[in-house]
Design an enzyme around this catalytic site. Sequence first.
Site, short mmCIF file in Angstrom:
data_model
loop_
_atom_site.label_atom_id
_atom_site.label_comp_id
_atom_site.label_asym_id
_atom_site.label_seq_id
_atom_site.Cartn_x
_atom_site.Cartn_y
_atom_site.Cartn_z
N SER A 140 0.83 -1.21 0.00
CA SER A 140 0.00 0.00 0.00
C SER A 140 0.86 1.26 0.00
O SER A 140 0.38 2.34 -0.36
CB SER A 140 -0.92 0.00 1.22
OG SER A 140 -0.17 0.05 2.42
N GLN A 141 2.14 1.13 0.40
CA GLN A 141 3.02 2.30 0.40
C GLN A 141 3.27 2.82 -1.02
O GLN A 141 3.45 4.01 -1.22
CB GLN A 141 4.34 1.99 1.10
CG GLN A 141 4.18 1.78 2.60
CD GLN A 141 5.48 1.41 3.27
OE1 GLN A 141 6.56 1.48 2.67
NE2 GLN A 141 5.40 1.00 4.53
N SER A 167 -4.11 -4.13 2.10
CA SER A 167 -3.94 -3.07 3.12
C SER A 167 -4.83 -1.86 2.85
O SER A 167 -4.37 -0.71 2.85
CB SER A 167 -2.46 -2.64 3.20
OG SER A 167 -1.66 -3.73 3.57
N ASP A 286 1.38 -5.66 9.79
CA ASP A 286 2.45 -5.28 10.73
C ASP A 286 2.26 -5.85 12.13
O ASP A 286 3.20 -5.83 12.93
CB ASP A 286 2.56 -3.76 10.81
CG ASP A 286 3.37 -3.18 9.65
OD1 ASP A 286 4.02 -3.96 8.94
OD2 ASP A 286 3.34 -1.96 9.48
N LYS A 313 9.82 -6.86 3.79
CA LYS A 313 10.00 -5.83 4.82
C LYS A 313 11.49 -5.73 5.19
O LYS A 313 12.35 -6.10 4.42
CB LYS A 313 9.14 -6.17 6.04
CG LYS A 313 7.64 -6.17 5.77
CD LYS A 313 7.11 -4.76 5.58
CE LYS A 313 5.59 -4.75 5.50
NZ LYS A 313 5.06 -3.37 5.42
#
Length: 403
Positions: A140-141, A167, A286, A313
């Site tokens: 989603s970033q 997300s 997360d 990640k």
Amino acid sequence: MPSAASRQSRISISGSKSETNRLLLLQAQYPVIALDNVSDSDDSTAMVEALKSKDPVIDIHHAGTTMRFLSAYFSAQEGKEVILTGSSRMKERPIKILVEALKQLGADIQYVENEGFPPLKISGKKLTQHKVTLPADVSSQYISALLLVAPQLENGLELTLEGKITSVPYINMTLALLHEIGIETVFDGNKISVVPKKELHGPQQLTVESDWSSASYFYSIAALSEEGTEITLSSYKQNSLQGDSVLAEIYKSFGVMTHFSDNSILLKKTVKGIQAINYDLNASPDIAQTIAVTCFGLGTGCHLTGLHTLKIKETDRLEALKTELTKLGAIVAVTDYSLTLEPSSGIMENVSVSTYQDHRMAMAFAPLAVKVGIRIEDAEVVSKSYPAFWSDLKSMGFRISEI
């Protein structure tokens, strides 16, 4: 000897890293914005330093959110040329999907070392294209990076997401923050539109809510503690923008109830017995590490899905979880998108947990100290998102010493 959390504790947690970094980028584009309760995390510090840097080479170290958001930001800064780089791990984290999306808008980006990975050489220019298509299951970033710069683009943005969206709460957070400062957006089906807006009427004073991801470790402590344990955390909202606020619902399964009052939450351990759990964490990956460790500490099993983004990640979090939980006596199986933990009858004592330069590995395993003595390697890695973590645990009665 294990540490025991105080029966009643009160902790103040700094602003959400996710909200802070989004708002810092918006503040850079709209200087009339003023911020309160910003995160003191390494990632947010990296964002602040990068945005004010005059250096043509900007090193954001381990800060993945910062890398992605700044790739979009500098692409739209007409006449600005930078090389955006980071740690050795950052250079292994893929960014090609975002780069290709930015190129659809007309961005001038080149790979300095390896195709598809940082460092990036970015030559800022006016971006006049406005239509972009992305796979919907990407981080989603990537999506938020595009949305945050969209109001400054000549013709705004029309973003089409293909497939099942990952997300969603983080996308909704970005859109809600844009709306809060007066940017018009529409999220309809798999299409997101953002209307251009060069200037805001100001000033605008915004307060960052405290970080729910950081709260997860105290939920775990409460779950692993005796009935009647109470932990008060501030500052939190019942109508939070953060996807990880689902903790309040999930931890009911572990006997932890959440009470909202005066911008604080009271966590109270009420019951002992729980059953094996099954959760899809697609919208809040997360907190997967925290939940898996909580289940292990309670001796119960779990099946967690929707975890495909954890492999890219700070480390491959699924393999890291499997390795470290196995050291402690767990039986764990992982796939590219899931983790399955078998019920267990005990925890190996005084095991040294490796953290893989990943802040969440350190903090997720720390609550096991309620049950057994545990060693956390490279403990200072928590500064990436929560520098005060160890001092806050000490204030609760945990016995912590350097090794």
